[in-house]
Each structure stands twice: as structure tokens, then as C-alpha cells.
Design an enzyme around this catalytic site. Structure first.
Site, PDB file in Angstrom:
ATOM      1  N   GLU A 162      35.954  93.538  17.284  1.00 31.00           N
ATOM      2  CA  GLU A 162      35.638  92.526  17.579  1.00 31.00           C
ATOM      3  C   GLU A 162      33.789  92.451  16.973  1.00 31.00           C
ATOM      4  O   GLU A 162      33.758  91.282  16.272  1.00 31.00           O
ATOM      5  CB  GLU A 162      34.616  92.673  18.432  1.00 31.00           C
ATOM      6  CG  GLU A 162      35.338  92.356  19.837  1.00 31.00           C
ATOM      7  CD  GLU A 162      36.132  93.593  20.343  1.00 31.00           C
ATOM      8  OE1 GLU A 162      36.367  94.654  19.212  1.00 31.00           O
ATOM      9  OE2 GLU A 162      36.456  93.626  21.845  1.00 31.00           O
ATOM     10  N   SER A 216      38.512  99.070  21.643  1.00 26.36           N
ATOM     11  CA  SER A 216      36.493  99.434  20.690  1.00 26.36           C
ATOM     12  C   SER A 216      35.690  98.746  21.869  1.00 26.36           C
ATOM     13  O   SER A 216      36.004  98.323  23.312  1.00 26.36           O
ATOM     14  CB  SER A 216      36.982  97.998  20.016  1.00 26.36           C
ATOM     15  OG  SER A 216      36.929  96.481  20.608  1.00 26.36           O
ATOM     16  N   HIS A 264      41.271  94.144  32.752  1.00 25.46           N
ATOM     17  CA  HIS A 264      40.598  94.286  32.087  1.00 25.46           C
ATOM     18  C   HIS A 264      39.177  93.641  32.777  1.00 25.46           C
ATOM     19  O   HIS A 264      39.314  92.637  33.274  1.00 25.46           O
ATOM     20  CB  HIS A 264      40.571  94.320  30.705  1.00 25.46           C
ATOM     21  CG  HIS A 264      39.230  93.661  30.220  1.00 25.46           C
ATOM     22  ND1 HIS A 264      38.546  95.099  29.312  1.00 25.46           N
ATOM     23  CD2 HIS A 264      38.057  92.736  30.263  1.00 25.46           C
ATOM     24  CE1 HIS A 264      37.472  94.711  28.701  1.00 25.46           C
ATOM     25  NE2 HIS A 264      37.147  93.278  29.537  1.00 25.46           N
ATOM     26  N   ASP A 291      40.557 104.374  28.050  1.00 25.84           N
ATOM     27  CA  ASP A 291      40.685 103.774  27.693  1.00 25.84           C
ATOM     28  C   ASP A 291      40.480 103.523  25.938  1.00 25.84           C
ATOM     29  O   ASP A 291      39.816 103.462  25.131  1.00 25.84           O
ATOM     30  CB  ASP A 291      38.974 102.400  28.023  1.00 25.84           C
ATOM     31  CG  ASP A 291      39.089 101.142  27.961  1.00 25.84           C
ATOM     32  OD1 ASP A 291      40.130 100.664  26.689  1.00 25.84           O
ATOM     33  OD2 ASP A 291      37.775 100.231  27.677  1.00 25.84           O
ATOM     34  N   ARG A 309      36.042  87.519  26.139  1.00 22.99           N
ATOM     35  CA  ARG A 309      37.101  87.790  25.279  1.00 22.99           C
ATOM     36  C   ARG A 309      38.599  87.143  25.999  1.00 22.99           C
ATOM     37  O   ARG A 309      39.330  87.307  25.270  1.00 22.99           O
ATOM     38  CB  ARG A 309      36.718  88.808  24.538  1.00 22.99           C
ATOM     39  CG  ARG A 309      35.518  89.452  24.027  1.00 22.99           C
ATOM     40  CD  ARG A 309      35.802  90.557  23.730  1.00 22.99           C
ATOM     41  NE  ARG A 309      35.213  91.393  25.386  1.00 22.99           N
ATOM     42  CZ  ARG A 309      35.406  92.803  25.340  1.00 22.99           C
ATOM     43  NH1 ARG A 309      35.577  93.656  24.176  1.00 22.99           N
ATOM     44  NH2 ARG A 309      35.343  93.303  26.491  1.00 22.99           N
TER      45      ARG A 309
HETATM   46 ZN    ZN Z   1      39.806  96.363  29.202  1.00 25.39          ZN
END
Ligand code: ZN
Length: 385
Positions: free
Chosen positions: A72, A291, A197, A287, A165
Site C-alpha cells: 500500500e 502487507s 477480510h 495472513d 481498501r
Molecule cells: Zn485481510
């Protein structure tokens, strides 16, 4: 290929005591009591004595960004791909790959290629079709066809809700997606799970409740993750799980994220148990290679680290050592609960007929001596043994 692992202190995850494990090719063929099993003589049999070391199921990780998950802060911050040598030593033997924030420079074809690379290295790998945004990116043109025709796809995700996002999906969009995934999953004999998410925006899990309230879809079709990212979301998650939903907790973290209020995953497990949430509804995922970006109060990017696959094994150890959760109970969150949620019937448990995915633990520390995946030893720690 026949292997006899003698004198394993077996956690299936339930504690079964001292056993001999006979592995035939990729599966567990027999679990024998040492006292009433005569010496086994079979042509080509390899015998190894584990001398009472603990043997646990290979871990099942529902969220691995194996192609790298984001970046990001511009191209210079793209997170790297997962390397096979890091994967085999992590203790995770079943990995579910996902795209993430970045489904533009990282593609479904790229993800499927990576899944097959790790599978060629001996691990069991699956994937979700789609990504953060809707409409979902797919390989064949539709979520349903991906799940129906491509063996590795077991569901769709990770679809972002409550996050700046994501594509801010509507209740109808999420319901349609879940219905496509569920129906294709049923036709293909897969879970069709919708992996979600969850960001830190105010809506939390509300949109999933709304889908369940306004449609015939069961709430357990969704598997929302990052539920420990803030104290508020975690409290909401406990209510969600008590109402029949699933919650997934993220094991990768950074000191900065913890300082900002993330609930450590092992503490979250302990609190879920105390809150009398049905344990099988709670899972852990790493995960890995995502990022882990941080933004200031104005939404400006201020830094990023990458998730780690081996955090899953570490957090199971923290559950046992820091929170006094019995090993057999702690293991479920990273093995049998996930396998059940994801519809992976031969994963997450050590029993006759199950895939021979197992970890031999060190006898003096929370560490992995050996990783066995589909009946083959894929990693052995350097020791003097
Ligand atoms: Zn996620």
C-alpha cells in the site's frame, strides 16, 4: 512407500497416548498400541523411533497470501512471495492461498501457479477465487465455474468489508456472491466458504448479519478474519460467534499493531473460551505474506510489514504456555476447526484414513523437529539427535 513411526505421543488433537503410526503412501494406515503390536515386517518398510516425542496434526492455515498480498506504499513496498523452504519448515502443511488488496498486479493465474508450486514441494494447497473487491476477479470468468471446475478452488475470498481498501459491497452483492459460492461448492463437494477480510471501519460484521437476516443463506457460510484487529471488533466477533457465526483470528502481528490496540491472537483464543464461544467456530490463520500496513488518523500510509506463516505455530504455543490452554484444545484452532470449516475432510486430524500430515515436536521446547506432509518428511530441524 511404507513408514512406521514408533512411540509417538499422539495428539489427534485429542491425546491418545503412546502409539505406533503406520503410514502407507500418503495416508495413515494404522494406529497401533505399542504393547500389543508385534514387530512389523513388511518389504520396504522404513522404521523410525520417535522415543516418546509429541506428534500433532500438520497445521491448516485458512489464509496465506502466497503470491504476496499488497504494497500500500507503492511498488517499492510490494510484499514478497512465500518461498517453499519457509513454507515446509513452518509447521503448516495445508495452505489456502488468496489474493488480497492487490488483485491488479497479482492475478488468479499467478496464484494458481504458486499453489501448484507449493504442492509440487509436497504440501497440500488450495485457493480462494476472487479478491478484496467486487465484482470478483476469477480465472474462468465466474466464481461458480472456478469452484466447480478447478480442483484447488474451495471458495471465494478474501472479500473485504468495513475497509477503505474494499469495494464497499452491498448486502445484495454479498448475498449473490455467497449464493454462487455455496451452490458451486455443493455441486463440487466443497465448502464454498466465503472468506471475508474485515477492516476496522465502524460497520464491523453488521453486513454479514444483514445477509443472514434477509436471505436464506446460513451465517456459517462466511468466515470473517482479522477479528482480533481491534478490541471493538473482537467484542462484536464474540457476539457473532455466539450467534452461530465463525470467527477467524490473525496470528501475524507487529509491535506497532499491538500498541494500537490489536488483541494478541492467543489472548483472543483464551477470551473466546472464557466467553463460552463454541470452540469449533473459532479458527486461526497466519495472513502470511500479507502487507500489514499502518495508516495515520488522516488515512495516510505510514509503514508496512509482512505477515509470517510460522506465526501460526507460535500462537498455538502461546495458547499452551502463556494461557494454560491444554495442547489438545489449543491445536484445534489451527487444525481440526479449520479443516471442518473449509470442508477438508482428510485434514486437521490424525486418524486411520486421514492424510499423513504431522509434526514431530521437540521434547524440551515449543519447536518442530520434523514436518511430514502427505506421508513424506519434508523438513527436519538440525539437531544432535
Ligand atoms: Zn485481510
Amino acid at each position: 512407500m511404507l513408514t512406521l513411526l514408533k512411540n509417538a505421543r499422539l495428539y489427534a488433537p485429542a491425546p491418545l497416548g503412546l502409539k505406533h503410526l503406520l503410514i502407507a503412501d500418503q495416508r495413515i494406515a494404522a494406529i497401533l498400541d505399542p504393547q500389543d503390536s508385534p514387530d512389523i515386517h513388511l518389504p520396504g518398510l522404513t522404521v523410525q523411533d520417535l522415543e516418546g516425542r509429541r506428534v500433532i496434526p500438520g497445521l491448516v492455515d485458512p489464509l496465506v497470501h502466497m503470491t504476496g498480498g499488497g504494497g500500500e506504499g507503492g511498488f517499492g513496498t510490494r510484499t514478497p512471495e512465500l518461498r517453499l523452504e519457509d513454507a515446509v519448515s513452518s509447521g503448516v502443511t495445508t495452505l489456502i492461498g488468496a489474493l488480497g488488496t492487490d488483485a491488479l498486479t497479482r492475478t488468479p493465474a499467478n496464484l494458481l501457479g504458486k499453489v501448484r508450486e507449493l504442492a509440487a514441494g509436497g504440501l497440500s494447497c488450495y485457493a480462494y477465487t476472487g479478491s478484496y473487491q467486487l465484482p470478483p476477479v476469477t480465472l474462468t470468468g465466474s466464481v461458480a465455474q472456478d469452484i466447480l471446475y478447478i480442483p484447488e478452488y474451495i471458495g471465494v475470498g478474501e472479500v473485504a468489508i468495513s475497509d477503505h481498501r474494499g469495494s464497499q459491497p452491498s448486502v445484495q452483492e454479498l448475498a449473490r456472491l455467497a449464493s454462487d459460492s455455496r451452490t458451486a461448492g455443493m455441486l463440487a463437494g466443497k465448502s464454498g466458504i466465503v472468506f471475508i477480510h474485515t477492516g476496522d471501519a465502524a460497520g464491523g460484521l453488521e453486513i454479514l448479519r444483514e445477509v443472514a437476516r434477509t436471505t436464506a443463506l446460513p451465517i456459517a457460510q462466511f468466515m470473517p478474519t482479522h477479528i482480533n484487529r481491534t478490541a471493538t471488533l473482537f467484542e462484536d466477533g464474540l457476539r457473532f460467534a455466539r450467534d452461530g457465526g465463525r470467527i477467524d483470528l490473525t496470528t501475524s502481528t507487529t509491535p506497532e499493531l499491538l500498541a494500537e490496540g490489536e488483541v494478541p491472537a492467543s489472548e483472543a483464543v483464551a477470551r473466546a473460551l472464557k466467553a463460552r464461544v463454541e470452540p469449533s467456530r473459532v479458527t486461526l490463520s497466519s495472513d502470511a505474506n500479507a502487507s500489514l500496513p499502518r495508516f495515520d488518523d488522516h488515512g495516510r500510509f505510514i509503514g508496512l510489514k509482512a505477515g509470517r506463516l510460522d506465526s501460526l505455530f507460535e500462537v498455538v504455543g502461546e495458547c499452551v504456555n502463556d494461557h494454560d490452554i491444554a495442547l489438545e484444545n489449543a491445536l484445534g484452532f489451527a487444525s481440526s476447526h479449520s479443516a471442518d470449516a473449509l470442508g477438508l475432510a482428510r485434514k486437521g486430524r490424525l486418524a486411520v484414513g486421514q492424510d499423513a500430515d504431522l509434526l514431530v515436536l521437540a521434547d524440551d521446547a515449543w519447536a518442530i523437529d520434523e514436518v511430514w506432509a502427505l506421508g513424506r518428511c519434508v523438513h527436519r530441524r538440525d539437531t544432535d539427535r
